[in-house]
Design an enzyme around this catalytic site. Structure first.
Site, mmCIF file in Angstrom:
data_model
loop_
_atom_site.group_PDB
_atom_site.id
_atom_site.type_symbol
_atom_site.label_atom_id
_atom_site.label_comp_id
_atom_site.label_asym_id
_atom_site.label_seq_id
_atom_site.Cartn_x
_atom_site.Cartn_y
_atom_site.Cartn_z
ATOM 1 N N LEU A 24 0.831 -1.207 0.000
ATOM 2 C CA LEU A 24 0.000 0.000 0.000
ATOM 3 C C LEU A 24 0.865 1.257 0.000
ATOM 4 O O LEU A 24 0.857 2.018 0.952
ATOM 5 C CB LEU A 24 -0.897 -0.010 1.232
ATOM 6 C CG LEU A 24 -2.187 -0.810 1.105
ATOM 7 C CD1 LEU A 24 -2.927 -0.815 2.428
ATOM 8 C CD2 LEU A 24 -3.061 -0.209 0.027
ATOM 9 N N HIS A 25 1.633 1.454 -1.042
ATOM 10 C CA HIS A 25 2.475 2.648 -1.104
ATOM 11 C C HIS A 25 1.622 3.834 -1.539
ATOM 12 O O HIS A 25 0.422 3.709 -1.733
ATOM 13 C CB HIS A 25 3.635 2.420 -2.057
ATOM 14 C CG HIS A 25 3.185 2.108 -3.438
ATOM 15 N ND1 HIS A 25 3.047 3.074 -4.391
ATOM 16 C CD2 HIS A 25 2.778 0.949 -3.991
ATOM 17 C CE1 HIS A 25 2.597 2.491 -5.499
ATOM 18 N NE2 HIS A 25 2.430 1.228 -5.275
ATOM 19 N N ALA A 26 2.246 4.983 -1.700
ATOM 20 C CA ALA A 26 1.487 6.213 -1.894
ATOM 21 C C ALA A 26 0.561 6.167 -3.109
ATOM 22 O O ALA A 26 -0.587 6.564 -3.044
ATOM 23 C CB ALA A 26 2.445 7.388 -2.014
ATOM 24 N N GLU B 78 -0.880 -2.214 -11.057
ATOM 25 C CA GLU B 78 0.525 -2.407 -11.366
ATOM 26 C C GLU B 78 0.675 -3.830 -11.851
ATOM 27 O O GLU B 78 -0.108 -4.690 -11.491
ATOM 28 C CB GLU B 78 1.387 -2.218 -10.111
ATOM 29 C CG GLU B 78 1.394 -0.789 -9.670
ATOM 30 C CD GLU B 78 1.831 -0.676 -8.227
ATOM 31 O OE1 GLU B 78 2.527 -1.580 -7.762
ATOM 32 O OE2 GLU B 78 1.446 0.299 -7.595
#
Lengths: 97, 614
Positions: free
Chosen positions: A22-24, A95
């Site tokens: 859960l990156h930006a 992604e």
């Protein structure tokens, strides 16, 4: 999607599959999506909960790849919200890894 | 050409007076060439200071309203900026603004701040307090990309604080021709400035290869980056001379200095205009000898710059940047990127260098998976320059390496691509890397995935590779000499150490003696040799390299017009003589003097315009 009983509403568990967790960017997408629903939506990880409409909250949840999160939703469009957010997580936030 | 960002004054100040003079010249790194004289506009983005302040209970509602107004102003500004973003900019920039907009309406930020105000605190104090708490929590994250988000949060908070405290919120308006002195400037901010009024740009932060510097070159805005404390040392409204060719900022010039600088501005304009006119696709020496000028590329914006300068191909495409923004690119994405650059230049060749990570360039810890353990090892190396880096690191990260090689082979299906390995030190490494290529080729053939053939080259940037050049030549298709690393490893000088960096001169006799045999070997064997370090466009070194027999040079696109202008004045015989004399010199200073003596009459005015300090 494995929907389980939740006294307050619906919930569903998902494993974070994208490389970074859960990156930006992922958090931004998730919050943008969650904000489209009326339902109250929360993410839960290891007994920590965060409002899925709060980017800070989602970031602080720090879900990295392989961890499992549970989506809780309560309200009129709760099941649609869970389906949509679950699909986003399952698809690795768009992604490819 | 030595740029010393940390040196705050002329290198040789006359010792006639012991009185403390105010600093007259600030130095930084030349990022986009040119010279300008003008008045300063200062843009300081540093944190707004907030003092703790309690408010009366009666004032609470008004204070909450003040907070929301400030947030609304900040949001309106971000939304406006987002709307005016150039649509050709990457989606990435847009998503950053989206994240900032989300933060501005985040309950953890807004509701908590409101709660603090209702406890009797001023809005600015409450916001600062809440943000500090959130930053503290984010900073504890193990993942570096999450820790990095603290910068985003700080930017967002600062903007609201500026709105609250009435500090100037964003870029000051530039209504007349000015020199902008900024702590830092983003690409979006630079794009938003009125180009016709922007004489020059000076920043405290930023690097020569940063996005902002690249954009400044594309826009032809003379730019110096890395000028320490510039916003504090330069007064708004004062007059300055910006010599971005030398990386010098002169404060409050005297009348004579001003007049002299204005003359140079005019001369430079004519010179730059003339350089830009001569965008011939082919470069020749005065005697007709063909010289091939290729571009070094790293990021998308440079692609247009290189095409605009009519580069004859790409001699060095650095692929490591694809790995540095926190996400490991997958094969499909890489195929897309490589095809794009390949097709943009076709039929001209593009040389892709497999990722050269390690040492000063390490990706954020990506995950705790097996392949990334190698990155942790590289990061913990006692001496990263001599640790797991370049091709060694690639071989240790075999999954990533194989995915990249497969992507290059696949992209080569419809574009003329070449593949090159960085930091080859031994024949074993080259063989092992070639095995990965052969294996990938077989895999693709077996799976009937369309792919093309590529020639495979080795970077010559470690002294042992120079000594092994004759054997390496048997096992690859071309050489590319990387003079930056070769200078560092030959002279035992860390280029990142300001105390010694200037000693890694491209004119160092030890380095010149290493280069000559490699270039000569290429000519004897018919093996293509190019050179892609800073030396390729160095105004004194280029003639020596031509004299050694080098015919292919790869350099940043912005240097191409100047290199062509140098070539047009030179002939091969003259350069051979220059090279012979240079090789006979014992010291760097002698090399320099000998080149200047032999070529001063031919190239002196070009050197002068380029800003070379002799």
């Amino acid at each position: 999607m494995n929907e389980g009983p939740d006294p307050a509403g619906l919930s569903s568990s998902h494993v974070i599959v994208n490389e970074l967790g859960l990156h930006a960017r992922a958090a931004t997408k998730l919050v943008q999506l969650a904000s489209r629903f009326e339902a109250e939506i929360e993410l839960e990880r290891e007994a920590q909960r965060a409002n899925a409409k709060s980017v800070m909250g989602v970031l602080l949840l720090c879900g990295s790849r392989g961890t499992s999160v549970r989506i809780h939703a309560r309200g009129r469009d709760a099941s649609e919200a869970i389906a949509a957010i679950g699909a986003l997580i399952d698809a690795g936030f768009g992604e490819t890894t | 050409m030595s740029a010393r960002p940390d040196e705050d004054g002329p290198a040789t100040r006359p010792m006639t007076s012991v009185a403390v003079e105010p600093e007259r010249v600030l130095r930084g790194l030349p990022a986009a060439p040119g010279i300008a004289v003008g008045r300063v506009v200062v843009f300081d983005r540093r944190t707004v200071l907030v003092s703790p302040a309690s408010i009366a209970p009666a004032a609470i509602d008004a204070e909450v309203a003040r907070l929301h107004q400030a947030i609304a102003r900040s949001r309106a500004r971000l939304e406006q900026l987002r709307a005016t973003l150039d649509p050709t900019l990457e989606a990435e920039h847009r998503l950053v603004l989206d994240a900032h907009l989300l933060m501005l309406k985040d309950e953890l930020l807004v509701t908590s701040t409101e709660a603090e105000i209702r406890n009797g605190k001023s809005a600015d104090w409450a916001l600062r307090h809440v943000v500090d708490g959130l930053v503290g929590r984010l900073a504890q994250a193990k993942e570096r990309y999450l820790r990095d988000r603290t910068h985003d949060l700080e930017h967002v908070a600062e903007d609201v604080l500026r709105a609250l405290t009435g500090t100037s919120t964003s870029l000051p308006p530039i209504r007349e021709p000015s020199v902008l002195v900024a702590s830092d400037l983003s690409v979006a901010e630079l794009l938003a400035l009125p180009r016709e009024h922007l004489l020059a740009l000076v920043t405290e932060l930023g690097t020569v290869t940063g996005h902002t510097a690249i954009l400044a070159r594309a826009l032809h805005v003379p730019t110096i980056v890395g000028v320490r404390l510039a916003t504090r040392k330069v007064a708004a409204g004062s007059e300055v001379v910006v010599d971005a060719r030398r990386g010098e900022l002169r404060l409050d010039p005297s009348r004579d200095e001003r007049a002299h600088a204005e003359q140079q501005v005019d001369r430079y304009r004519v010179f730059a205009g003339r350089l830009r006119e001569s965008r011939d696709a082919q470069t020749r020496l005065a005697d007709g000898t063909r010289i091939e000028i290729l571009a070094n590329l790293e990021i998308e914006v440079e692609l247009d710059e290189a095409l605009g300068e009519n580069a004859e191909g790409v001699g060095l495409y650095r692929t490591e940047f694809l790995y540095l923004d926190g996400v490991v690119p997958d094969e499909e994405h890489l195929v897309e990127v490589f095809s794009h650059v390949g097709k943009a230049f076709a039929p001209r060749p593009v040389t892709l260098r497999t990722f050269d990570l390690g040492a000063d360039k390490l990706p954020a810890p990506l995950s705790r998976e097996r392949v990334h353990r190698a990155i942790d090892v590289a990061a913990a190396a006692p001496n990263p320059a001599l640790g797991l880096r370049g091709l060694r690191l690639a071989l240790a990260l075999e999954d990533l390496f194989r995915a990249q090689i497969r992507a290059i082979l696949r992209a080569a299906h419809d574009a003329p691509l070449r593949l090159m390995f960085p930091m080859v030190a031994t024949v074993e490494e080259l063989r092992e890397a070639r095995r990965v290529v052969d294996h990938a080729r077989r895999e693709l053939a077996d799976a009937r995935v369309p792919h093309g053939t590529v020639s495979v080259g080795a970077m010559i940037e470690v002294p042992s590779a120079v000594m092994l050049a004759d054997v390496l030549a048997n096992e690859c298709d071309f050489f590319s000499i990387g003079t930056n690393d070769l200078a560092q490893y030959t002279l035992a000088i860390d280029r990142n150490d300001p105390a010694v960096a200037a000693l890694a001169s491209p004119l160092s006799p030890g380095l010149l003696r290493l280069l000559r045999p490699v270039i000569a070997l290429g000519r004897e064997r018919g093996l293509p040799v190019s050179l892609c370090g800073d030396m390729a466009s160095h105004p004194l070194a280029l003639p020596v390299l031509v004299g050694f027999g080098l015919r292919t040079f790869s350099m940043p696109a912005s240097e191409i017009p100047f290199a062509r202008a140098l070539c047009a004045r030179l002939d091969a015989k003259l350069c051979e003589d220059v090279a012979k004399r240079a090789l006979a010199c014992a010291t760097e200073a002698e090399v320099r003097r000998s080149i200047v003596a032999r070529l001063g009459a031919t190239l002196g005015d070009l050197w002068d315009e380029h800003g070379l300090v002799l």
